[in-house]
Design a protein around this motif. Sequence first.
Motif, mmCIF file in Angstrom:
data_model
loop_
_atom_site.group_PDB
_atom_site.id
_atom_site.type_symbol
_atom_site.label_atom_id
_atom_site.label_comp_id
_atom_site.label_asym_id
_atom_site.label_seq_id
_atom_site.Cartn_x
_atom_site.Cartn_y
_atom_site.Cartn_z
ATOM 1 N N GLU A 51 39.173 5.650 14.134
ATOM 2 C CA GLU A 51 39.977 4.691 14.878
ATOM 3 C C GLU A 51 41.463 4.899 14.612
ATOM 4 N N TYR A 85 27.836 7.103 17.744
ATOM 5 C CA TYR A 85 29.048 6.292 17.577
ATOM 6 C C TYR A 85 30.066 6.626 18.666
ATOM 7 N N GLU A 121 28.923 5.334 22.131
ATOM 8 C CA GLU A 121 29.159 3.910 22.352
ATOM 9 C C GLU A 121 30.644 3.620 22.549
ATOM 10 N N GLU A 122 31.505 4.327 21.825
ATOM 11 C CA GLU A 122 32.945 4.155 22.025
ATOM 12 C C GLU A 122 33.340 4.574 23.440
ATOM 13 N N ARG A 163 31.415 4.557 26.092
ATOM 14 C CA ARG A 163 30.886 3.578 27.040
ATOM 15 C C ARG A 163 31.736 2.309 27.093
ATOM 16 N N GLN A 164 32.517 2.089 26.037
ATOM 17 C CA GLN A 164 33.437 0.954 26.015
ATOM 18 C C GLN A 164 34.824 1.353 26.543
ATOM 19 N N TYR A 165 34.897 2.537 27.148
ATOM 20 C CA TYR A 165 36.126 3.042 27.780
ATOM 21 C C TYR A 165 37.264 3.253 26.774
ATOM 22 N N LYS A 166 36.914 3.576 25.520
ATOM 23 C CA LYS A 166 37.943 3.806 24.507
ATOM 24 C C LYS A 166 38.710 5.106 24.757
ATOM 25 N N LYS A 226 39.159 6.515 27.900
ATOM 26 C CA LYS A 226 39.523 6.640 29.318
ATOM 27 C C LYS A 226 40.988 7.022 29.482
ATOM 28 N N CYS A 281 29.250 11.324 29.798
ATOM 29 C CA CYS A 281 30.531 10.919 29.216
ATOM 30 C C CYS A 281 31.752 11.605 29.821
ATOM 31 N N HIS A 297 33.889 9.170 31.287
ATOM 32 C CA HIS A 297 34.455 8.236 30.315
ATOM 33 C C HIS A 297 35.558 8.868 29.459
#
Length: 223
Positions: free
Chosen positions: A40, A77, A80-81, A83-86, A88, A127, A130
């Motif tokens: 992160e 991990y 999932e990140e 899919r949360q558009y982190k 994009k 992905c 994404h």
Amino acid sequence: ANVRSLISRVEHLRGQREFKNIFGFNKQLSDTNEFNQELENFLNKEQIVQTLFIISLKDASFEKGLREILTNAIGNYLLEEARQYKFKEKPIVLFIDEAHQFLKKTIADDFFQDLELDAFDKIAKECRKHGLFLCISTQTPRDIPVGTLSQMGTFIVHRLINEADRGVIEKACSEGNKSSLAYLPTLQSGEALLISIEMPMPIIIKIKEPNIKPTSLTPKLFI
């Protein structure tokens, strides 16, 4: 009885040094240097151009499918990140070297069979939109799940002699490019066949020698 056996196996694995080091069984949730926090911090940098986040698994054990499980967990991990558009706004490219060591489709042992490890199949399939892109490198394409290879848009293929390896690449390529794979056994050192959905036809390219050459020569058996 079955539950006691399961608990015993779990405690046995928890006590092994390799598993404790990888999964931090002795650490607290408040401890620093966790993988997700480090990632992160990397993703939240103001400028990430030409910046690398390197994950080395050279010290990870091969026992009990630990490398495959760990790699799949990292893939899940990132999945999932994504899919949360982190990713994009700030797309990233995930490079996997020696991918045949990590991207096995399933693992099994004496107590369970065919546990699916499909995180990278899902990354390859869904992905791109994404902002998470996948690039893999391997010497044995036959050990890579076909579902992952079939989603690759570009291949850089060096000399391949093994028929099974060529067959896997052939299945992953489009019909129009399959005839070009006949050149693979005749490629010389440093040559590769470039195949891409963005190109009307494959071409043979010559790879420049690196300034810092890898130490990959075979040790001399006789002096």
